[in-house]
Each structure stands twice: as structure tokens, then as C-alpha cells.
Design an enzyme around this catalytic site. Structure first.
Site, PDB file in Angstrom:
ATOM      1  CG  HIS A   1       0.211  79.044  -5.214  1.00 46.38           C
ATOM      2  ND1 HIS A   1       1.110  78.302  -5.953  1.00 46.38           N
ATOM      3  CD2 HIS A   1      -0.959  78.985  -5.882  1.00 46.38           C
ATOM      4  CE1 HIS A   1       0.500  77.810  -7.008  1.00 46.38           C
ATOM      5  NE2 HIS A   1      -0.768  78.219  -6.992  1.00 46.38           N
TER       6      HIS A   1
ATOM      7  CB  CYS B   1      -3.643  79.749  -8.177  1.00 48.09           C
ATOM      8  SG  CYS B   1      -4.711  78.947  -6.960  1.00 48.09           S
TER       9      CYS B   1
END
Length: 86
Positions: A6, A25
Site C-alpha cells: 500500500h 505490510c
């Protein structure tokens, strides 16, 4: 749960590729509002498809298990259904 890519506009540019600041992430340098086509996050969004394989190299960490997250991004329906019943 799971591991996702992201955009990250709040991190200093110096952290990307050199400092572990996440709990799973992969943050890509971005700008707030995602209006800058010259960021790594914009490049990834514009040049990848759902399901593309991403290889993270030289971390010294283990390979993420395919069932990390038990979701439709990395498992077929039968696998997800069997795993979510456990």
C-alpha cells in the site's frame, strides 16, 4: 490479517528500503491524496494486476505462508472455506 502492498505518505522518504517500520505490510512511498504519478506507489498501482507475484528480497526473514490472512487474495474458495471453519 495478511500481507499487503500500500501507499505510505506519512513515512519519511529515507525509511523506504532501509528501515522495518511495519508489522507485515509493504509500504510504498506515496504522496497524500495519491496525486503524484512519480511515486513508487503510483508506479506499482499503474503497472500491476491483482494476483501478481511480489518477491521481497534480502530481508533475512522467512517466506510468508500462503494461508496468512485466509482471504480471497491468496486462496481458492475451497481452501478459504476449509480454513475459516477451523
Amino acid at each position: 490479517s495478511g500481507t499487503f502492498l500500500h501507499g505510505n505518505y506519512w513515512g519519511a522518504k529515507s525509511i523506504f528500503g532501509s528501515v522495518n517500520t511495519s508489522h507485515g505490510c509493504v509500504g510504498l512511498s506515496d504522496t497524500k491524496g495519491a496525486n503524484d504519478p512519480n511515486t513508487p506507489a503510483a508506479w506499482m498501482f499503474n503497472n500491476s494486476l491483482v494476483g501478481d507475484v511480489v518477491v521481497i528480497k534480502n530481508t533475512g526473514d522467512r517466506t510468508v505462508s500462503p494461508d496468512n490472512g485466509l482471504n480471497g487474495w491468496n486462496m481458492d474458495w475451497a481452501q478459504w472455506k476449509a480454513g475459516s471453519a477451523a
